[in-house]
Enzyme design. Structure first.
Site, PDB file in Angstrom:
ATOM      1  N   LYS A 177       0.592  -1.346  -0.117  1.00 52.47           N
ATOM      2  CA  LYS A 177      -0.377   0.446   0.094  1.00 52.47           C
ATOM      3  C   LYS A 177       0.903   1.301   0.215  1.00 52.47           C
ATOM      4  O   LYS A 177       1.498   1.847   0.932  1.00 52.47           O
ATOM      5  CB  LYS A 177      -0.926   0.111   1.538  1.00 52.47           C
ATOM      6  N   GLU A 252       9.375   1.093  12.201  1.00 48.50           N
ATOM      7  CA  GLU A 252      10.473   2.474  11.562  1.00 48.50           C
ATOM      8  C   GLU A 252       9.579   3.980  11.328  1.00 48.50           C
ATOM      9  O   GLU A 252       8.597   4.326  10.734  1.00 48.50           O
ATOM     10  CB  GLU A 252      10.697   1.763  10.074  1.00 48.50           C
ATOM     11  N   CYS A 286      13.103  10.250   7.713  1.00 49.50           N
ATOM     12  CA  CYS A 286      13.664   9.684   8.518  1.00 49.50           C
ATOM     13  C   CYS A 286      14.581  10.086  10.354  1.00 49.50           C
ATOM     14  O   CYS A 286      14.756  10.295  10.722  1.00 49.50           O
ATOM     15  CB  CYS A 286      12.352   8.518   8.849  1.00 49.50           C
ATOM     16  N   GLU A 385       9.287  16.278  16.027  1.00 49.15           N
ATOM     17  CA  GLU A 385       9.817  15.703  14.548  1.00 49.15           C
ATOM     18  C   GLU A 385       9.408  16.944  13.351  1.00 49.15           C
ATOM     19  O   GLU A 385       8.258  16.874  13.612  1.00 49.15           O
ATOM     20  CB  GLU A 385      10.105  14.046  13.848  1.00 49.15           C
TER      21      GLU A 385
HETATM   22  P1  NAP Z   1       1.941   8.603   7.712  1.00 49.07           P
HETATM   23  O1  NAP Z   1      -0.127   9.265   8.047  1.00 49.07           O
HETATM   24  O2  NAP Z   1       2.347   7.859   9.092  1.00 49.07           O
HETATM   25  O3  NAP Z   1       1.883   7.556   6.443  1.00 49.07           O
HETATM   26  C1  NAP Z   1       2.386   6.049   6.413  1.00 49.07           C
HETATM   27  C2  NAP Z   1       1.471   5.171   5.755  1.00 49.07           C
HETATM   28  O4  NAP Z   1       0.739   4.959   6.259  1.00 49.07           O
HETATM   29  C3  NAP Z   1       0.956   5.632   3.972  1.00 49.07           C
HETATM   30  O5  NAP Z   1       1.132   4.850   3.556  1.00 49.07           O
HETATM   31  C4  NAP Z   1      -0.306   6.156   4.715  1.00 49.07           C
HETATM   32  O6  NAP Z   1      -1.305   6.461   4.026  1.00 49.07           O
HETATM   33  C5  NAP Z   1      -0.302   4.671   5.858  1.00 49.07           C
HETATM   34  N1  NAP Z   1      -1.735   4.952   7.212  1.00 49.07           N
HETATM   35  C6  NAP Z   1      -2.335   6.545   7.599  1.00 49.07           C
HETATM   36  N2  NAP Z   1      -2.881   6.357   8.329  1.00 49.07           N
HETATM   37  C7  NAP Z   1      -3.459   4.873   8.513  1.00 49.07           C
HETATM   38  C8  NAP Z   1      -4.303   3.869   8.801  1.00 49.07           C
HETATM   39  N3  NAP Z   1      -4.973   4.483   9.905  1.00 49.07           N
HETATM   40  N4  NAP Z   1      -4.109   2.893   9.194  1.00 49.07           N
HETATM   41  C9  NAP Z   1      -2.915   2.221   8.007  1.00 49.07           C
HETATM   42  N5  NAP Z   1      -2.034   2.633   7.123  1.00 49.07           N
HETATM   43  C10 NAP Z   1      -2.166   3.832   7.355  1.00 49.07           C
HETATM   44  O7  NAP Z   1       2.508   9.931   7.530  1.00 49.07           O
HETATM   45  P2  NAP Z   1       2.473  10.713   6.478  1.00 49.07           P
HETATM   46  O8  NAP Z   1       1.022  11.245   7.224  1.00 49.07           O
HETATM   47  O9  NAP Z   1       2.820  10.972   5.361  1.00 49.07           O
HETATM   48  O10 NAP Z   1       3.571  12.033   7.774  1.00 49.07           O
HETATM   49  C11 NAP Z   1       3.247  12.288   8.765  1.00 49.07           C
HETATM   50  C12 NAP Z   1       4.018  12.226   9.458  1.00 49.07           C
HETATM   51  O11 NAP Z   1       4.518  10.935   9.552  1.00 49.07           O
HETATM   52  C13 NAP Z   1       5.973  13.377   9.438  1.00 49.07           C
HETATM   53  O12 NAP Z   1       5.473  14.955   8.906  1.00 49.07           O
HETATM   54  C14 NAP Z   1       7.079  12.278   9.556  1.00 49.07           C
HETATM   55  O13 NAP Z   1       6.608  12.941  10.702  1.00 49.07           O
HETATM   56  C15 NAP Z   1       6.401  11.579   9.645  1.00 49.07           C
HETATM   57  N6  NAP Z   1       7.254  10.173   8.733  1.00 49.07           N
HETATM   58  C16 NAP Z   1       7.809   9.708   8.991  1.00 49.07           C
HETATM   59  C17 NAP Z   1       8.835   8.796   7.955  1.00 49.07           C
HETATM   60  C18 NAP Z   1       9.602   8.192   8.175  1.00 49.07           C
HETATM   61  O14 NAP Z   1      10.625   7.602   7.105  1.00 49.07           O
HETATM   62  N7  NAP Z   1       9.961   7.497   9.874  1.00 49.07           N
HETATM   63  C19 NAP Z   1       7.962   8.560   6.789  1.00 49.07           C
HETATM   64  C20 NAP Z   1       6.592   9.587   6.235  1.00 49.07           C
HETATM   65  C21 NAP Z   1       6.461  10.613   8.139  1.00 49.07           C
HETATM   66  P3  NAP Z   1      -1.597   7.513   2.931  1.00 49.07           P
HETATM   67  O15 NAP Z   1      -0.349   8.730   2.406  1.00 49.07           O
HETATM   68  O16 NAP Z   1      -2.488   6.699   1.568  1.00 49.07           O
HETATM   69  O17 NAP Z   1      -2.881   8.102   4.056  1.00 49.07           O
END
Ligand code: NAP
Ligand code: MG
Length: 483
Positions: A177, A252, A286, A385
């Site tokens: 996904k 992660e 990250c 972060e």
């Molecule tokens: P996120 O919401 O955690 O999204 C990561 C993945 O999880 C995406 O594929 C997202 O899908 C999916 N997801 C979201 N809600 C979910 C749920 N309820 N159940 C299952 N999967 C779900 O991260 P983001 O909104 O893209 O970013 C928000 C914050 O996360 C950033 O500001 C950053 O701090 C952190 N982040 C960290 C990393 C890392 O490498 N550790 C990477 C990205 C973000 P959709 O995007 O399609 O909703």
């Protein structure tokens, strides 16, 4: 550049087909806000079909392959990926706003993951165990079964390489996904897999919203292992879903990683790493080095030299291959701008800042890379972060204080230490609470052979290197009684 495939389809059982819902999601170009494509809004029915297809692959053509045959397919995928590196970089530039050179590096890393895991597929094995007389005891490494991979938007290719690559090497069948904001390289990967002859159903791809497709995948009772990279908030939901199905999960979840500069460090060597590790991918990394801890004796010099570099950074549309492109979305830009407003309101000084050129497209999600110094280690900007091109500098005095500050956040992903003192290198490496420590470098050039993952809120489980292969397999013990 036209997208060389139909991005509105899902990949299930080896077929590119329309999703169960007629609804679509817009895919935007963050460099100028234009509409790139419409993608499928995958839902629980698609996820269910994908899991069923993966189970059928395990029971059929995919499950029948030997480890060496699986490895050869991964090696073919690697070769095609490398051939297409420029095309993949352009797709990532359009979709994620990633500067071309950085996208190309991601494509090369994806190829390298596939090469590494393709080569390793037939080299992971169990052991025989000296046990009681009259027995032969041994262990077998078996695939979990269907593995779910929920990938964020910041490094789709690298994260697919390290999780899907390792899972396939061990003989699992995957349901992927991708993030709704960054699907193109994931879909391109699906085409590469089919071209390389990966059997139908071994890799299924269901784009869609996190709370729909992602939640359905993490809750599906047919999934035997979940691998997630993203935010702490969603990571908690994934772990809770995994708990209900009693399955292992790799999380992660990012970090607030420090680079620690002692007064005896080779500053000329450190300087490029200090800045690059903060602004690469516009800080949406990250393992970004978002905190720069500097011993007081050299604090002013490091601040001045970092500020010079900030002033010289080129910001622009991803296809122009600047140093720093846009953020992924207007939402992410608003988050980063809110942190910068908080910095201003609490009197944090801007030590260095890039200039946004007037020529930037109005619809782009740009933020000026900003260096804030000095910052109190307890300040929200030094604790949370930000996920944008913002670094804070924190002065310290001596090893003990450096360690207390470095370990003093909720996260523990990566740390960098710059010092010429050999004893201190080992002391710091041992006492830093995180998953990876880099001495006199930061990131070891990506080091896909090096196990990667966090402690505390940065998550648990290890990806990359051989550790990932152990994580994507289940150990079975066999004891045969034969007197
Ligand atoms: P996120 O919401 O955690 O999204 C990561 C993945 O999880 C995406 O594929 C997202 O899908 C999916 N997801 C979201 N809600 C979910 C749920 N309820 N159940 C299952 N999967 C779900 O991260 P983001 O909104 O893209 O970013 C928000 C914050 O996360 C950033 O500001 C950053 O701090 C952190 N982040 C960290 C990393 C890392 O490498 N550790 C990477 C990205 C973000 P959709 O995007 O399609 O909703
Ligand atoms: Mg996009």
């Amino acid at each position: 550049m036209p997208i060389p495939f139909d991005p509105s389809l899902v990949l299930i059982a080896g077929q590119w087909r329309a999703g169960a819902s007629v609804q679509r999601l817009p895919l935007l170009n963050p460099s100028d806000g234009s509409l790139l494509a419409q993608i499928a809004r995958g839902n629980a029915d698609d996820v269910d079909a994908a899991v069923v297809a993966a189970q059928a692959a395990l029971a059929g053509d995919w499950g029948r392959l030997s480890a060496a045959e699986r490895g050869r397919i991964l090696l073919k995928m690697s070769a095609i990926t490398l051939d297409r590196a420029d095309e993949l970089a352009r797709l990532e530039a359009l979709d994620v706003g990633k500067p071309l050179k950085q996208g190309r590096a991601d494509a090369v890393a994806l190829a390298r993951y596939l090469e590494f895991y393709g080569g390793a597929a037939d080299k992971v094995h169990g052991e025989t165990i000296p046990f009681a007389n009259g027995y032969t005891a041994l262990t077998l490494r078996e695939p979990h079964g269907v593995t779910g991979h929920i990938v964020p938007w910041n490094y789709p290719m690298q994260i697919i390489g390290r999780s899907v690559g390792a899972a396939l090497a061990m003989g699992n069948a995957c349901v992927l996904k991708p993030a709704e904001e960054a699907c193109l390289s994931a879909l391109a990967f699906g085409h590469i897999a089919r071209e390389a002859g990966l059997p139908a159903g071994a890799l299924n791809i269901v784009p869609g919203l996190g709370e729909e497709a992602g939640a359905a995948l993490s809750a599906h009772p047919g999934v035997a292992h979940l691998s997630f990279t993203g935010s702490v908030a969603v990571g908690r939901l994934i772990q809770a879903a995994a708990a209900l199905n009693v399955i292992p999960v790799t999380l992660e979840l990012g970090g607030k990683s420090p680079q620690i500069v002692f007064a005896d460090a080779d500053l000329d060597a450190a300087l490029p790493f200090l800045v690059n590790a903060g602004i690469q991918n516009a800080g949406q990394t990250c393992s970004a080095a978002s905190r720069i801890l500097v011993e007081r004796a050299v604090f002013d010099e490091v601040r001045r030299r970092m500020a010079e570099r900030y002033g010289a950074l080129r910001v622009g549309p991803a296809l122009d291959d600047p140093d720093v492109g846009p953020l992924i979305s207007a939402r992410q830009r608003a988050t980063v701008q809110a942190y910068l407003a908080l910095a201003r309101d609490s009197g944090l000084a801007i030590a260095g800042q890039a200039v946004l050129p007037d020529s930037l497209p109005a619809g782009g999600c740009y933020v000026a890379p900003t260096l804030l110094a000095p910052c109190d280690p307890g300040h929200r900007l030094a604790q949370e972060e930000i996920f944008g091109p913002v670094q804070v500098m924190i002065p310290f005095e001596g090893e003990a204080q450096a360690l207390a500050i470095a370990n003093g956040t909720a996260y523990g992903l990566v740390a960098g230490v710059w010092t010429r003192d050999g004893g201190r290198q080992f002391r710091m490496a041992r006492q830093l609470r995180c998953g990876q420590v880099f001495i006199n470098n930061y990131g070891a050039g990506g080091g896909i052979e090096l196990p990667f993952g966090g402690v505390k809120h940065s998550g648990h489980g290890r990806e990359k290197g051989f550790e990932a292969l152990y994580g994507f397999s289940s150990l079975k013990t066999v004891a045969i009684k034969h007197d």
